[in-house]
Design a protein around this motif. Structure first.
Motif, short mmCIF file in Angstrom:
data_model
loop_
_atom_site.label_atom_id
_atom_site.label_comp_id
_atom_site.label_asym_id
_atom_site.label_seq_id
_atom_site.Cartn_x
_atom_site.Cartn_y
_atom_site.Cartn_z
N PRO A 1 -4.09 7.00 -6.73
CA PRO A 1 -3.68 6.02 -5.70
C PRO A 1 -3.73 4.57 -6.21
CG PRO A 1 -5.89 6.87 -5.25
CD PRO A 1 -5.40 7.61 -6.45
N CYS A 2 -2.68 3.83 -5.89
CA CYS A 2 -2.57 2.45 -6.39
C CYS A 2 -2.22 1.48 -5.26
CB CYS A 2 -1.46 2.35 -7.43
SG CYS A 2 -1.72 3.34 -8.89
N LEU A 3 -2.98 0.42 -5.18
CA LEU A 3 -2.65 -0.72 -4.31
C LEU A 3 -2.19 -1.87 -5.21
CD1 LEU A 3 -5.86 -0.84 -2.06
CD2 LEU A 3 -3.56 -0.20 -1.29
N THR A 4 -1.42 -2.79 -4.64
CA THR A 4 -1.10 -4.02 -5.39
C THR A 4 -1.28 -5.22 -4.47
OG1 THR A 4 0.51 -2.94 -6.84
CG2 THR A 4 0.74 -5.31 -6.59
N VAL A 5 -1.95 -6.24 -4.99
CA VAL A 5 -1.92 -7.53 -4.32
C VAL A 5 -0.85 -8.34 -5.05
CG1 VAL A 5 -3.16 -9.62 -3.65
CG2 VAL A 5 -4.36 -7.42 -3.71
N TYR B 1 0.79 -1.23 0.00
CA TYR B 1 0.00 0.00 0.00
C TYR B 1 0.82 1.28 0.00
CZ TYR B 1 0.57 -0.02 5.13
OH TYR B 1 1.07 -0.02 6.40
N LYS B 2 2.12 1.17 -0.26
CA LYS B 2 2.94 2.41 -0.24
C LYS B 2 2.44 3.45 -1.26
CE LYS B 2 7.60 4.19 -0.53
NZ LYS B 2 8.99 3.96 -0.92
N ASN B 3 1.91 2.95 -2.39
CA ASN B 3 1.55 3.88 -3.46
C ASN B 3 0.17 4.53 -3.30
OD1 ASN B 3 4.05 3.58 -4.56
ND2 ASN B 3 3.42 1.97 -5.99
N VAL B 4 -0.35 4.48 -2.08
CA VAL B 4 -1.50 5.34 -1.77
C VAL B 4 -1.06 6.41 -0.77
CG1 VAL B 4 -3.22 3.50 -2.14
CG2 VAL B 4 -2.38 3.93 0.18
N THR B 5 0.19 6.40 -0.40
CA THR B 5 0.61 7.33 0.66
C THR B 5 0.96 8.71 0.09
OG1 THR B 5 2.93 6.67 0.54
CG2 THR B 5 1.54 5.45 2.08
N ALA B 6 0.87 9.69 0.97
CA ALA B 6 1.18 11.08 0.57
C ALA B 6 2.63 11.21 0.12
CB ALA B 6 0.90 12.01 1.75
N GLU B 7 3.48 10.38 0.68
CA GLU B 7 4.90 10.39 0.29
C GLU B 7 5.06 10.18 -1.22
OE1 GLU B 7 8.59 7.36 0.89
OE2 GLU B 7 6.98 7.24 2.37
N ILE B 8 4.17 9.38 -1.79
CA ILE B 8 4.28 9.05 -3.22
C ILE B 8 3.41 9.94 -4.08
CG2 ILE B 8 3.97 7.19 -4.94
CD1 ILE B 8 6.29 6.67 -3.02
N ILE B 9 2.17 10.21 -3.66
CA ILE B 9 1.27 10.97 -4.55
C ILE B 9 0.81 12.31 -3.96
CG2 ILE B 9 0.43 9.03 -5.96
CD1 ILE B 9 -2.03 8.87 -4.12
N GLY B 10 1.48 12.75 -2.91
CA GLY B 10 1.18 14.08 -2.37
C GLY B 10 0.00 14.08 -1.43
N THR B 11 -0.17 15.19 -0.73
CA THR B 11 -1.17 15.21 0.34
C THR B 11 -2.60 15.37 -0.17
OG1 THR B 11 -0.63 17.54 0.60
CG2 THR B 11 0.28 16.03 2.25
N GLU B 12 -2.77 15.91 -1.39
CA GLU B 12 -4.15 16.08 -1.86
C GLU B 12 -4.83 14.72 -2.09
OE1 GLU B 12 -4.60 18.46 -5.39
OE2 GLU B 12 -6.80 18.18 -5.34
N HIS B 13 -4.08 13.79 -2.65
CA HIS B 13 -4.68 12.49 -2.98
C HIS B 13 -4.11 11.34 -2.15
CE1 HIS B 13 -6.94 14.16 -6.30
NE2 HIS B 13 -5.86 14.86 -6.60
N GLY B 14 -2.98 11.56 -1.52
CA GLY B 14 -2.35 10.47 -0.78
C GLY B 14 -2.73 10.50 0.70
N ILE B 15 -2.44 9.40 1.37
CA ILE B 15 -2.77 9.28 2.80
C ILE B 15 -1.51 9.61 3.61
CG2 ILE B 15 -3.59 7.68 4.59
CD1 ILE B 15 -4.99 6.07 2.39
N THR B 16 -1.62 10.59 4.48
CA THR B 16 -0.46 10.97 5.30
C THR B 16 -0.29 9.96 6.44
OG1 THR B 16 -1.81 12.30 6.78
CG2 THR B 16 -0.87 13.44 4.86
N THR B 17 0.89 10.00 7.06
CA THR B 17 1.15 9.09 8.17
C THR B 17 0.14 9.35 9.29
OG1 THR B 17 3.45 9.31 7.59
CG2 THR B 17 3.00 8.26 9.70
#
Ligand code: PA5
Length: 469
Positions: free
Chosen positions: A392-396, A10-26
């Motif tokens: 935002p991207c998840l991967t299984v 789930y790293k690629n839904v985080t704000a670190e990767i896609i910014g705070t507007e669309h990503g999830i912050t810690t």
């Protein structure tokens, strides 16, 4: 086989990767964890209280024995297995077959450990006639597995009536019991009555398990076992996932995290959930997921009776095919979707790309590479492109595709659905809107007791010329 795993990345839904507007912050993730922890307890309690019997399917030894015994008994005489069913009584069977048997299973005897499998989940007369023309002279080597929990579903019932007549006309009524296996409610319903009356071989849809949660019961296991799929490994994988999705620690519980991320985005204008396997074998799991997600989560009312009209829209796509069909929209259209890729680290087959001809040196970069490497590179490339546009991207991530990991995946998504339903505060396990459609079909087909409903439908059935252009 037992070491293979699936993991949710789930790293690629985080704000670190896609910014705070669309990503999830810690900080947001920590809040989500805090809010979700009581829901984990709730889901575990519901399970202990017997409210979610699908959770116990991986441990039903008796069912497995019964399925195996019947499969063993029928396998030698069976060249074709035909599943008659729809929705939850078909999609799991299709998904297991596509995932765990080769692409050419039905055509190439050398690639087939059991019978051919056909899952007829529609009532299109052109389709069915074509199939009947092919099967008519093979009926004595064909088993029909009619699956209907209720027994009242018009599609399955009509298919069954057609097949019953064909069997009676061709092989004689005394042979019905040799060619049909009925999977239905253990005690009641139309199909149960017919089966008991005709002394058909039967398997059970367990009590309290709805169609879309039933793939790990006899509903999905029988066709799988007949077609050579290792159902013990399938259930062992599901049991393995059961431990992980029961963890009270949010950060160790893939179902809780998956549902919470989906719920988070649903509430932030991303109500569309795209599942995009980069593996042909996994393609029909997204069809299965689409039903699971849509029927379970699309609800008018919450548990307190408030009108909420909730439900994420599940969309299926296939990599790489849909890169050339959907990705333009996914990147440049509205940022209203959460993407879940399914990726296989180690494809079961290594296939080397051939050398480039001398007059096409621009293709040399492909030569000698493995095709699976290209497939996975295309997944990474597409994800990279989506992340560039802050999607935002998840991967299984599957170590491998095998019965064990498929069992894990099925169980992961079933429990994810239970979590999501609890977050939406809705009844995850009913499908009242589907029932109305079933009743309306009865009314249109002239079933007794549905006359009033037929009258209500009349304005819709009448085609008015002035609106035809
Ligand atoms: O998930 C569900 O409950 C539905 O999709 C059913 O499986 C589907 O409508 C078929 O119902 P039945 O098995 O009763 O024929």
């Amino acid at each position: 086989m037992a070491e293979s795993k699936i993991n949710l990345y789930y790293k690629n839904v985080t704000a670190e990767i896609i910014g705070t507007e669309h990503g999830i912050t810690t900080e947001q993730l920590d809040n989500i964890a805090e809010e979700t922890t009581p829901i984990i307890t709730q889901i575990n309690t519901e399970r202990k209280d017997g409210k979610t019997p699908y959770r116990d399917l991986p441990y039903k030894k008796e069912t497995v024995e019964q399925v195996k015994e019947l499969a063993e008994q029928l396998k030698d005489k069976c060249e074709n297995l035909v599943v008659l069913g729809i929705g939850g009584s078909a999609l799991g069977n299709i998904a297991l077959q596509t995932a765990l048997n080769p692409f050419m299973h039905n055509l190439d005897q050398n690639q087939r450990p059991g019978p051919r499998l056909f899952v007829l989940d529609n009532v299109d007369p052109d389709q069915l006639s074509s199939f009947l023309d092919w099967v008519v002279d093979k009926l004595d080597k064909t088993i029909f597995n009619v699956i209907s929990k209720s027994g009242r579903t018009a599609e399955t019932a009509s298919q069954f009536l057609i097949i019953r007549k064909l069997l009676i006309d061709t092989l004689g009524p005394e042979n019905l019991k040799n060619q049909i296996v009925a999977t239905t409610d253990p005690k009641q319903g139309t199909l149960r009555n017919i089966a008991d009356d005709l002394k058909l071989k039967t398997l059970e849809v367990p009590d309290g398990v709805g169609g879309r949660f039933s793939v790990l019961s006899a509903v999905g296991l029988f066709s799988a076992a007949m077609c050579g799929i290792d159902i013990d490994q399938l259930l062992a994988g599901a049991a393995d996932m059961d431990k992980r999705v029961s963890s009270e620690d949010f950060f160790k519980n893939p179902a809780a995290i998956n549902a919470a991320i989906n719920y988070h985005y649903y509430n932030r204008d991303k109500k569309i959930s795209v599942m995009m396997p980069y593996s042909y074998a996994l393609k029909d799991l997204s069809d299965w997921y689409r039903q699971l997600w849509a029927e379970s989560l699309g609800k008018t009312k919450d548990l307190s009776g408030n009108v909420v009209n909730v439900g994420p829209t599940p969309v299926k796509a296939l990599g790489t095919t849909d890169q050339h069909s959907q990705v333009q929209l996914y990147r440049e259209g509205p940022n209203d979707k959460l993407y879940t890729f399914l990726q296989v680290k180690n494809p079961n087959t290594k296939l080397e790309i051939g050398p480039a001809p001398e007059n096409a040196p621009e293709l040399a970069f492909l030569a000698g590479s493995e095709l699976g490497n290209l497939l996975n590179s295309e997944k990474t490339a597409t994800e990279f492109a989506l992340l560039k546009d802050k999607r935002p991207c998840l991967t299984v991530l599957f170590d491998k595709v095998n019965p064990y990991t498929i069992g894990q995946f099925i169980y992961l998504y079933e429990v994810t659905t239970s979590f999501a339903g609890a977050m939406f505060n809705i009844n995850t396990y009913d499908q009242p809107a589907v029932e109305l459609g079933k009743d309306a079909t009865f009314a249109l087909m002239g079933k007794d007791g549905y006359e009033q409903l037929a009258k209500q439908i009349q304005p819709v059935t009448k085609i008015e010329d002035k609106f035809l252009v």
